[in-house]
Design an enzyme around this catalytic site. Structure first.
Site, mmCIF file in Angstrom:
data_model
loop_
_atom_site.group_PDB
_atom_site.id
_atom_site.type_symbol
_atom_site.label_atom_id
_atom_site.label_comp_id
_atom_site.label_asym_id
_atom_site.label_seq_id
_atom_site.Cartn_x
_atom_site.Cartn_y
_atom_site.Cartn_z
ATOM 1 N N ASP A 1 2.150 37.999 8.148
ATOM 2 C CA ASP A 1 3.467 37.385 8.338
ATOM 3 C C ASP A 1 4.424 38.496 8.747
ATOM 4 O O ASP A 1 4.798 39.339 7.933
ATOM 5 C CB ASP A 1 3.940 36.723 7.035
ATOM 6 N N LYS B 1 14.871 36.628 13.595
ATOM 7 C CA LYS B 1 15.398 37.905 13.126
ATOM 8 C C LYS B 1 15.338 38.949 14.235
ATOM 9 O O LYS B 1 16.343 39.552 14.589
ATOM 10 C CB LYS B 1 14.619 38.373 11.905
ATOM 11 N N TRP C 1 8.157 36.164 -0.454
ATOM 12 C CA TRP C 1 7.556 35.505 0.711
ATOM 13 C C TRP C 1 6.047 35.369 0.586
ATOM 14 O O TRP C 1 5.462 34.386 1.056
ATOM 15 C CB TRP C 1 7.971 36.216 2.010
#
Lengths: 357, 357
Positions: free
Chosen positions: B168, B192, B101
């Site tokens: 993030d 999530k 990521w």
């Protein structure tokens, strides 16, 4: 009681679509999970997405020269991305000015540092009509907005042009069949005619995919990333795609886009006939370019306009206030606006005139 | 029967959130329309959005130095936009490499032609741990991914740094309180830990708003546009914001982020204890950097890994396959994963070991 919503968008959904979504909200197809909860990489979700794409192609009668992608950010996010993906180095991009949405599109293209300008406009008439567009413009693309929510105008025919067409169809998406012979890109947010907010759908021709493929851009800006990854490069707006998929099934059940257009024509005629036969209401848009989607009109004065929509809201007809740029009133009659709603509005129009003329 | 979903995202929602959404899907707060159908400019929707923002600020104990925006495109779309909005002309942007990521984030920044590079990495160890980060880096910002779904690592403390932090938090958003003293930006997709796919939430400090404000970018790329227009410059992903708003209420009802963190710690401990006390399962991530969100583990061989997750799926425990980059198995234990689910997984782990060791 369900109220009648005439707002320009997000718009009302077909009741049977809403009910199906409600029925399976806790257990999608009796699988024990909500569609909101499931991995976008699962077979369940990919099947749904692929079927929606197939339905889009069937409804618009598209061949394999076109692909269908889903992307976030609404139509507005596409304004700059379209210019960044589809402009050619040696040719500027041509836009047709039909008021606010095309102005925003051009502005975003310019802010993205793309060479772009208006090549036709109906500004001088106050955007009463769709302007004539020279056929011989040689541009990266010719950009139009096929239906204009603020002014209530709509292209009855797509313009003939030497340049490939890029069409923002946000407000008349899936409302009628289109001649795709010169359409390179048809795109729009789907929250008016084909679902809820959270996705834009883009139908893109292979040569424009190639243009995108050659650009050096962040991967999330490149439309080819979406084509190459079946719109699943990152997590998509999955629930919005699900509602869109249900709406595609609903459109097919109604008989497809020709049938939907027939119904939309009938629906708009009922309302326009009342306005045309009245000395009380006025409608600025030129008759030949009037929108079947957004009927924009006024009463004799602003005070009565205000009274019209506030009183209507109390009687269960909401969203009738015109766009702030033009004022007045607006009734948006998208695909899922049924004849019950049309009749309720027709009766209200007649009653209001009687009581206030 | 509701199945147990351990997938890395989109993840399972609290049942009471789903049920409330189902109850009012046809009539939001008994108003006769669905929240999906109503104008984002209506009081109904703005009230909902404002309350969600207020709840975010309460949960993270933020003062007015921070604003909260909602934007489409998921975290991935923000990778380039963050660099385009928040980079300073004279200072490069510093990234910490904790695998996929952060690599994608850096790559998108570079494709956006922003000067950016890794300043720390745990690549040599196979990303087993969170790398040490020099404190004196003078960059536009220091970018980290606070929880890493693929490798199962997580920052237990945010790094001390001379540079403002951009975090993030997609996979541990709203899972614990954070020390905001050096956080300039906290952002993430919410599918999530805090809702469904279709929105990213971004918490942004005033000085970073100012950086954004000064950039010449398409308006839809500029975070200041979202701040200035209360995330309503164009139609937002309204249903996703609605579910997010419900989830914020649910988090507050659970007792807030400290309480949630306590529960998350207990939940992860049950699973890690089984793995640690076994000679059958192995867990690569360094103990001190293990994720409370994504427990990544393996059985003795790939064949058994496959058997583990296919058999689990038949018993109603789905989404246990590891990310394709690392293989193996992964159990994602986000906020709405309850003790019933944890116990079901614990029992399955013990049973599977007994049957296959």
């Amino acid at each position: 009681m369900r109220i009648h919503n005439f707002s320009a968008g997000p718009s009302q959904l077909p009741l049977e679509v809403l009910k199906q979504a409600q029925d399976e909200l806790l257990s999608y197809q009796n699988n024990g999970f909500s569609i909101m909860e499931i991995s976008h990489r699962s077979k369940y979700f990919e099947d749904l997405l692929n079927e929606a794409k197939e339905d889009v192609k069937q409804l618009y009668k598209l061949d394999d020269n076109y692909d269908v992608i889903f992307i976030q950010g609404g139509a507005s996010m596409q304004f700059s991305l379209i210019a960044m993906n589809y402009s050619l180095d040696n040719l500027s991009c041509a836009y047709v000015d039909t008021d606010v949405w095309t102005q925003k599109a051009l502005n975003e293209a310019k802010l993205a540092k793309i060479n772009a300008q208006f090549v036709a406009s109906s500004k001088d008439s106050g955007y009463k009509f769709i302007p004539k567009i020279p056929e011989d413009i040689n541009a990266s693309y010719l950009y139009i907005c096929s239906n204009n929510t603020v002014q209530g105008t709509q292209y009855k025919q797509l313009p003939k042009s030497k340049s490939p067409l890029v069409v923002d169809a946000s407000s008349d998406f899936f409302s009628k069949e289109l001649d795709f012979s010169n359409i390179a890109v048809l795109f729009g947010g789907v929250q008016k005619n084909a679902g809820i907010a959270g996705i834009a759908c883009m139908i893109v021709r292979k040569d424009f995919y190639e243009r995108s493929k050659q650009k050096e851009l962040p991967l999330m800006f490149k439309y080819s990333t979406y084509v190459d990854n079946n719109s699943l490069y990152n997590t998509p707006s999955s629930f919005a795609i699900y509602i869109f998929a249900l709406q595609m099934k609903w459109l097919k059940k109604q008989g497809g886009l020709n049938k939907i257009n027939e119904l939309n024509t009938q629906k708009a005629k009922i309302i326009y006939d009342i306005l045309d036969n009245s000395n009380f209401y006025t409608c600025k848009a030129a008759k030949e370019d009037r929108s079947l989607m957004n009927v924009c009109f006024k009463t004799p004065n602003e005070e009565l306009d205000l009274k019209f929509h506030t009183q209507a809201a109390k009687e269960g007809l909401i969203g009738l206030k015109g766009h702030k740029i033009v004022g007045g009133l607006r009734a948006s009659l998208y695909n899922s606006c049924d004849f019950d709603k049309i009749n309720a509005l027709a009766n209200y129009l007649i009653k209001f005139e009687k009581e206030n003329r």
